[in-house]
Design a protein around this motif. Structure first.
Motif, PDB file in Angstrom:
ATOM      1  N   ILE A  36       0.970  -1.000  -0.256  1.00 17.93           N
ATOM      2  CA  ILE A  36       0.025  -0.061  -0.090  1.00 17.93           C
ATOM      3  C   ILE A  36       0.986   1.196   0.309  1.00 17.93           C
ATOM      4  CG2 ILE A  36      -1.781  -1.321   0.986  1.00 17.93           C
ATOM      5  CD1 ILE A  36      -1.390   0.795   4.102  1.00 17.93           C
ATOM      6  N   LYS A  37       2.206   1.298   0.566  1.00 22.56           N
ATOM      7  CA  LYS A  37       3.033   2.414   0.072  1.00 22.56           C
ATOM      8  C   LYS A  37       2.983   3.399  -0.864  1.00 22.56           C
ATOM      9  CE  LYS A  37       7.917   3.350   0.625  1.00 22.56           C
ATOM     10  NZ  LYS A  37       7.990   3.852  -0.061  1.00 22.56           N
ATOM     11  N   PRO A  38       2.824   2.880  -2.133  1.00 21.80           N
ATOM     12  CA  PRO A  38       3.097   3.839  -3.281  1.00 21.80           C
ATOM     13  C   PRO A  38       1.480   4.449  -3.019  1.00 21.80           C
ATOM     14  CG  PRO A  38       3.155   1.608  -4.279  1.00 21.80           C
ATOM     15  CD  PRO A  38       2.950   1.640  -2.684  1.00 21.80           C
ATOM     16  N   GLU A  39       0.317   3.977  -2.807  1.00 15.30           N
ATOM     17  CA  GLU A  39      -0.641   5.177  -2.589  1.00 15.30           C
ATOM     18  C   GLU A  39      -1.198   6.274  -1.699  1.00 15.30           C
ATOM     19  OE1 GLU A  39      -5.576   3.677  -2.563  1.00 15.30           O
ATOM     20  OE2 GLU A  39      -4.598   2.747  -2.945  1.00 15.30           O
ATOM     21  N   ILE A  40       0.035   5.467  -0.124  1.00 17.77           N
ATOM     22  CA  ILE A  40      -0.283   6.273   0.756  1.00 17.77           C
ATOM     23  C   ILE A  40       0.776   7.224   0.470  1.00 17.77           C
ATOM     24  CG2 ILE A  40       0.534   6.556   3.066  1.00 17.77           C
ATOM     25  CD1 ILE A  40      -1.168   4.598   2.707  1.00 17.77           C
ATOM     26  N   GLU A  41       1.941   7.262  -0.502  1.00 15.68           N
ATOM     27  CA  GLU A  41       2.625   8.283  -0.390  1.00 15.68           C
ATOM     28  C   GLU A  41       1.658   9.426  -1.895  1.00 15.68           C
ATOM     29  OE1 GLU A  41       7.035   5.933  -0.986  1.00 15.68           O
ATOM     30  OE2 GLU A  41       5.976   6.040  -2.873  1.00 15.68           O
ATOM     31  N   ASP A  42       1.527   8.775  -2.197  1.00 17.76           N
ATOM     32  CA  ASP A  42       0.243   9.195  -3.627  1.00 17.76           C
ATOM     33  C   ASP A  42      -0.626  10.121  -2.905  1.00 17.76           C
ATOM     34  OD1 ASP A  42      -0.578   9.601  -6.132  1.00 17.76           O
ATOM     35  OD2 ASP A  42      -2.098   8.916  -5.590  1.00 17.76           O
ATOM     36  N   GLN A  43      -1.199   9.715  -1.636  1.00 17.02           N
ATOM     37  CA  GLN A  43      -1.966  10.717  -0.835  1.00 17.02           C
ATOM     38  C   GLN A  43      -1.489  11.399  -0.434  1.00 17.02           C
ATOM     39  OE1 GLN A  43      -5.547  10.393  -0.673  1.00 17.02           O
ATOM     40  NE2 GLN A  43      -5.520   9.090  -2.253  1.00 17.02           N
ATOM     41  N   LEU A  44      -0.078  11.073  -0.046  1.00 13.44           N
ATOM     42  CA  LEU A  44       0.663  12.383   1.370  1.00 13.44           C
ATOM     43  C   LEU A  44       1.436  13.064   0.397  1.00 13.44           C
ATOM     44  CD1 LEU A  44       1.796  10.618   4.342  1.00 13.44           C
ATOM     45  CD2 LEU A  44       0.180  11.820   4.097  1.00 13.44           C
ATOM     46  N   GLY A  45       2.114  13.131  -1.040  1.00 13.41           N
ATOM     47  CA  GLY A  45       2.187  13.883  -2.200  1.00 13.41           C
ATOM     48  C   GLY A  45       4.060  13.813  -1.796  1.00 13.41           C
ATOM     49  N   LYS A  46       4.122  12.721  -1.234  1.00 11.46           N
ATOM     50  CA  LYS A  46       5.781  12.600  -1.214  1.00 11.46           C
ATOM     51  C   LYS A  46       6.175  11.499  -0.178  1.00 11.46           C
ATOM     52  CE  LYS A  46       5.359  13.034   4.745  1.00 11.46           C
ATOM     53  NZ  LYS A  46       5.242  14.229   6.200  1.00 11.46           N
ATOM     54  N   ASP A  47       7.265  10.778  -0.170  1.00 16.51           N
ATOM     55  CA  ASP A  47       7.899  10.108   0.421  1.00 16.51           C
ATOM     56  C   ASP A  47       7.667   9.546   1.505  1.00 16.51           C
ATOM     57  OD1 ASP A  47       9.126   9.236  -2.517  1.00 16.51           O
ATOM     58  OD2 ASP A  47      11.029   9.915  -2.067  1.00 16.51           O
ATOM     59  N   VAL A  48       7.407   8.190   1.472  1.00 17.93           N
ATOM     60  CA  VAL A  48       7.422   7.607   3.347  1.00 17.93           C
ATOM     61  C   VAL A  48       8.246   6.593   3.306  1.00 17.93           C
ATOM     62  CG1 VAL A  48       5.335   8.512   3.618  1.00 17.93           C
ATOM     63  CG2 VAL A  48       5.365   6.050   2.701  1.00 17.93           C
ATOM     64  N   ARG A  49       8.502   6.433   4.501  1.00 19.18           N
ATOM     65  CA  ARG A  49       9.599   4.955   5.113  1.00 19.18           C
ATOM     66  C   ARG A  49       9.000   3.699   5.379  1.00 19.18           C
ATOM     67  NH1 ARG A  49      11.408   5.069   9.174  1.00 19.18           N
ATOM     68  NH2 ARG A  49      10.533   6.769  10.293  1.00 19.18           N
ATOM     69  N   ASN A  50       9.223   3.050   5.139  1.00 18.65           N
ATOM     70  CA  ASN A  50       7.907   1.920   4.930  1.00 18.65           C
ATOM     71  C   ASN A  50       8.149   1.020   6.425  1.00 18.65           C
ATOM     72  OD1 ASN A  50       6.540  -0.577   3.487  1.00 18.65           O
ATOM     73  ND2 ASN A  50       8.265  -1.516   4.774  1.00 18.65           N
ATOM     74  N   GLY A  51       8.832   1.593   7.113  1.00 18.19           N
ATOM     75  CA  GLY A  51       8.697   1.177   8.133  1.00 18.19           C
ATOM     76  C   GLY A  51       7.670   2.287   8.796  1.00 18.19           C
ATOM     77  N   ALA A  52       7.153   3.240   8.530  1.00 19.48           N
ATOM     78  CA  ALA A  52       6.463   3.888   9.356  1.00 19.48           C
ATOM     79  C   ALA A  52       4.679   4.029   9.275  1.00 19.48           C
ATOM     80  CB  ALA A  52       6.725   5.690   8.392  1.00 19.48           C
ATOM     81  N   VAL A  53       4.719   2.774   8.321  1.00 24.79           N
ATOM     82  CA  VAL A  53       3.441   2.551   7.514  1.00 24.79           C
ATOM     83  C   VAL A  53       3.434   1.190   8.148  1.00 24.79           C
ATOM     84  CG1 VAL A  53       2.292   1.402   5.124  1.00 24.79           C
ATOM     85  CG2 VAL A  53       3.685   3.756   5.113  1.00 24.79           C
ATOM     86  N   VAL A  54       4.800   0.386   8.309  1.00 21.79           N
ATOM     87  CA  VAL A  54       3.877  -0.092   9.865  1.00 21.79           C
ATOM     88  C   VAL A  54       3.511  -0.053  10.738  1.00 21.79           C
ATOM     89  CG1 VAL A  54       5.154  -2.573  11.086  1.00 21.79           C
ATOM     90  CG2 VAL A  54       6.119  -1.783   8.304  1.00 21.79           C
ATOM     91  N   MET A  55       4.322   0.855  11.288  1.00 23.21           N
ATOM     92  CA  MET A  55       3.859   1.288  12.729  1.00 23.21           C
ATOM     93  C   MET A  55       2.402   1.937  12.875  1.00 23.21           C
ATOM     94  SD  MET A  55       6.192   1.008  14.380  1.00 23.21           S
ATOM     95  CE  MET A  55       5.408   1.699  15.863  1.00 23.21           C
ATOM     96  N   ALA A  56       2.132   2.493  11.459  1.00 20.02           N
ATOM     97  CA  ALA A  56       0.347   3.083  11.446  1.00 20.02           C
ATOM     98  C   ALA A  56      -0.286   2.083  11.447  1.00 20.02           C
ATOM     99  CB  ALA A  56       0.623   4.222  10.685  1.00 20.02           C
ATOM    100  N   LEU A  57       0.415   1.144  10.757  1.00 21.91           N
ATOM    101  CA  LEU A  57      -1.108  -0.713  10.575  1.00 21.91           C
ATOM    102  C   LEU A  57      -1.174  -0.988  11.775  1.00 21.91           C
ATOM    103  CD1 LEU A  57       0.738  -2.053   7.215  1.00 21.91           C
ATOM    104  CD2 LEU A  57      -1.894  -0.852   7.914  1.00 21.91           C
ATOM    105  N   LYS A  58       0.668  -0.829  12.735  1.00 25.86           N
ATOM    106  CA  LYS A  58       0.609  -1.796  14.188  1.00 25.86           C
ATOM    107  C   LYS A  58      -0.296  -1.090  14.967  1.00 25.86           C
ATOM    108  CE  LYS A  58       2.085  -4.778  17.227  1.00 25.86           C
ATOM    109  NZ  LYS A  58       1.491  -4.237  18.579  1.00 25.86           N
ATOM    110  N   ARG A  59      -0.005   0.599  14.649  1.00 25.43           N
ATOM    111  CA  ARG A  59      -0.933   1.143  15.651  1.00 25.43           C
ATOM    112  C   ARG A  59      -2.555   0.478  15.652  1.00 25.43           C
ATOM    113  NH1 ARG A  59       2.994   5.456  15.640  1.00 25.43           N
ATOM    114  NH2 ARG A  59       1.618   6.066  13.503  1.00 25.43           N
ATOM    115  N   LEU A  60      -2.908   0.618  14.671  1.00 21.06           N
ATOM    116  CA  LEU A  60      -4.101   0.663  14.246  1.00 21.06           C
ATOM    117  C   LEU A  60      -4.885  -0.939  14.273  1.00 21.06           C
ATOM    118  CD1 LEU A  60      -6.953   1.650  11.891  1.00 21.06           C
ATOM    119  CD2 LEU A  60      -5.688   0.936  10.209  1.00 21.06           C
ATOM    120  N   SER A  61      -4.653  -1.749  14.213  1.00 21.07           N
ATOM    121  CA  SER A  61      -4.672  -3.140  13.643  1.00 21.07           C
ATOM    122  C   SER A  61      -4.701  -3.538  15.404  1.00 21.07           C
ATOM    123  CB  SER A  61      -3.163  -4.475  13.708  1.00 21.07           C
ATOM    124  OG  SER A  61      -1.976  -3.893  14.502  1.00 21.07           O
ATOM    125  N   ASP A  62      -4.375  -2.589  16.524  1.00 18.93           N
ATOM    126  CA  ASP A  62      -4.438  -2.508  17.731  1.00 18.93           C
ATOM    127  C   ASP A  62      -5.708  -2.560  18.380  1.00 18.93           C
ATOM    128  OD1 ASP A  62      -1.924  -4.421  18.396  1.00 18.93           O
ATOM    129  OD2 ASP A  62      -0.665  -2.128  18.573  1.00 18.93           O
TER     130      ASP A  62
END
Length: 218
Positions: A36-62
């Protein structure tokens, strides 16, 4: 201002099956983040680290897991009586000025507790599900109505829900998505305030019953 967490949450919430799987902890978060990283980057208009997406997913899953275990699962553990009926027929008629009178006539001829009967009405259609012993009666009474569908060899599962089901969001979604995961096709769904009935084909009744029964043990 958009953040990685808010964009990830919006993305996951737009994918119901993915949301449920994430809540149950059955998805590899690293693999999902790469996907999902490419779509997240498209929404934000900038590059994001894979680890940051993982952390967001972890918080959301909890958070999703907490919601499920503390609200929905609490209700499902208190599911009441589960009743199964077989040998049913599902009729669909177009709504007409005379259809209610025909239904009243049918009700007058149903004089046994062993007979299954339920009816629902939409904007354009009226649906009637009955024990197949009533097929001739239904077709005689409704012979002048426009029948658009007749499906035989059906079974029903009626489930009594706790009263708090009306104030907890997601109860029906939680149940129906598990039936969908098992490939179970719902011919009809009929509900009242604290009870719902699903109509399925005879060859799927055992699997459907197992899914609903197992909800009590989640």
């Amino acid at each position: 201002m958009k953040t990685i967490s808010s964009v990830v949450e919006d993305y996951i919430k737009s994918k119901p099956f993915l949301q449920s799987a994430l809540a149950q902890g059955i998805i590899n978060l690293t693999s999902l983040s790469r996907s999902i990283k490419p779509e997240i980057e498209d929404q934000l208009g900038k590059d994001v680290r894979n680890g940051a997406v993982v952390m967001a997913l972890k918080r959301l899953s909890d958070e999703l897991e907490f919601r499920a275990t503390h609200k929905i699962l609490r209700v499902l553990k208190n599911i009441g009586e589960i009743t199964v009926r077989s040998s049913l027929t599902d009729y669909t008629f177009l709504v007409s000025d005379t259809i209610l009178n025909k239904q009243a006539s049918l009700m007058r001829e149903i004089n046994s507790k062993d007979i299954f009967y339920t009816s629902s009405r939409g904007v354009n259609e009226t649906n009637i599900v009955v024990s197949n012993t009533l097929n001739e009666t239904v077709e005689r009474i409704f012979k002048d109505e426009k029948m658009t569908q007749k499906v035989e060899h059906l079974s029903s599962i009626s489930v009594k829900l706790p009263e708090e089901n009306v104030i907890i969001p997601g109860i029906y979604y939680f149940i129906f998505q598990r039936l969908a995961w098992e490939g179970i096709i719902l011919n009809e769904v009929i509900s009242t305030t604290n009870e719902f009935t699903i109509i399925v084909h005879e060859d799927q009744i055992d699997k459907a019953f197992s899914v609903i029964k197992d909800l009590k043990g989640l």
